[in-house]
Scaffold this active site. Structure first.
Site, PDB file in Angstrom:
ATOM      1  CE  LYS A  14     -22.520  44.305  26.898  1.00 12.25           C
ATOM      2  NZ  LYS A  14     -21.215  44.926  27.224  1.00 12.25           N
ATOM      3  NE  ARG A  89     -20.385  38.511  29.137  1.00  8.04           N
ATOM      4  CZ  ARG A  89     -21.020  39.612  29.515  1.00  8.04           C
ATOM      5  NH1 ARG A  89     -22.307  39.738  29.381  1.00  8.04           N
ATOM      6  NH2 ARG A  89     -20.325  40.594  30.023  1.00  8.04           N
ATOM      7  NE  ARG A 123     -20.134  50.362  34.787  1.00  9.58           N
ATOM      8  CZ  ARG A 123     -20.255  49.333  33.962  1.00  9.58           C
ATOM      9  NH1 ARG A 123     -21.234  49.302  33.074  1.00  9.58           N
ATOM     10  NH2 ARG A 123     -19.394  48.345  34.023  1.00  9.58           N
ATOM     11  NE  ARG A 156     -20.833  46.196  36.646  1.00 11.99           N
ATOM     12  CZ  ARG A 156     -21.162  45.886  35.383  1.00 11.99           C
ATOM     13  NH1 ARG A 156     -22.164  46.519  34.793  1.00 11.99           N
ATOM     14  NH2 ARG A 156     -20.506  44.972  34.724  1.00 11.99           N
ATOM     15  NE  ARG A 167     -16.436  43.549  33.254  1.00  8.43           N
ATOM     16  CZ  ARG A 167     -16.760  44.811  33.494  1.00  8.43           C
ATOM     17  NH1 ARG A 167     -16.079  45.528  34.383  1.00  8.43           N
ATOM     18  NH2 ARG A 167     -17.765  45.372  32.869  1.00  8.43           N
TER      19      ARG A 167
END
Ligand code: AP5
Ligand code: MG
Length: 209
Positions: A14, A89, A123, A156, A167
């Site tokens: 996203k 969300r 990431r 992160r 998540r």
């Protein structure tokens, strides 16, 4: 006017897609995740309240997120359109959004779960300028350092495996029902988000044309 929502599970791309499209379209990229991370870094009362939820991979309470997004949407640059990334969300947020902002289209990025987990574990981000890298698909030029300012890259906190599992569960339970919500309103534009970022951005442009 472009008033577009990017919907999709954690790691679907996203942020990557919305950043590119925002440059193309000349509208701001508004990520509630980025706004919340900035509040955490600045140690604001809202950030302090959000931090624990984010670390654990849970949603931040709706009232906090609505406040931060509402304030951002009131800034002048959002008057001529916006790309929303990570908001809404859940159904309550979608209903609330309808009371203060318009949505023209919803781009739903679709990626298989095994690929999501790989993208998230690889990431790395720059804690200074927030640039996003990926050890396998978008490595920095100098290992572990940001290309723009040389700052050591970090992971992160919610990209640790336990938080990623939470998540993905939260997405399936609370966010995925929005696909049907927007399909019914004829706003949904599904996009296969496997493939390179350039391949995906071409598909996104096609569904928005
Ligand atoms: P948020 O920051 O929104 O996180 P998320 O939805 O979990 O999504 P991500 O940012 O992890 O993934 P992305 O889809 O943006 O992928 P990216 O482009 O980075 O939210 C974080 C937390 O904040 C939430 O858990 C919650 O606590 C809170 N929060 C936020 N909004 C909220 C709300 N509305 N209500 C309540 N709480 C809220 O890509 C991922 C990686 O893959 C990168 O390394 C990238 O380089 C790479 N990549 C991207 N595209 C490709 C591709 N096509 N091929 C290969 N690699 C790719
Ligand atoms: Mg993101």
């Amino acid at each position: 006017m472009h008033r577009i929502v990017f919907l999709g599970p954690p790691g679907a791309g996203k942020g990557t897609q919305a950043a590119q499209l925002a440059r193309d379209l000349g509208v701001p990229h508004l990520s509630t995740g980025d706004l919340l991370r900035a509040a955490v870094a600045a140690r604001t009362p809202l950030g302090l309240e959000a931090e624990g939820h984010m670390k654990a991979g849970r949603l931040v309470p709706d009232d906090l997120v609505l406040k931060i997004l509402h304030e951002r949407l009131e800034q002048p640059d959002a008057r001529s359109g916006y790309l929303l990334d990570g908001f809404p969300r859940n159904l309550a947020q979608a209903e609330a959004l309808g009371t203060f902002a318009e949505v023209d289209r919803v781009v739903a990025l679709d990626v298989t779960p095994d690929r999501l987990v790989r993208r998230l574990s690889d990431r790395r981000v720059c804690p200074k300028c927030q640039s996003v890298y990926n050890l396998s698909t978008k490595p920095p030029t100098t290992p572990e350092k940001c290309d723009h300012d040389g700052t050591p890259l970090v992971q992160r906190p919610d990209d640790r495996p336990e938080a990623v599992t939470m998540r993905l569960k939260v997405y399936a339970e609370q966010t995925a029902p929005l696909l049907e919500y927007y399909r019914k309103r004829k706003l949904l534009r599904p996009v296969d988000a496997s493939g390179t970022p350039d391949e995906v951005v071409a598909r996104v442009r096609r569904v928005l044309a």
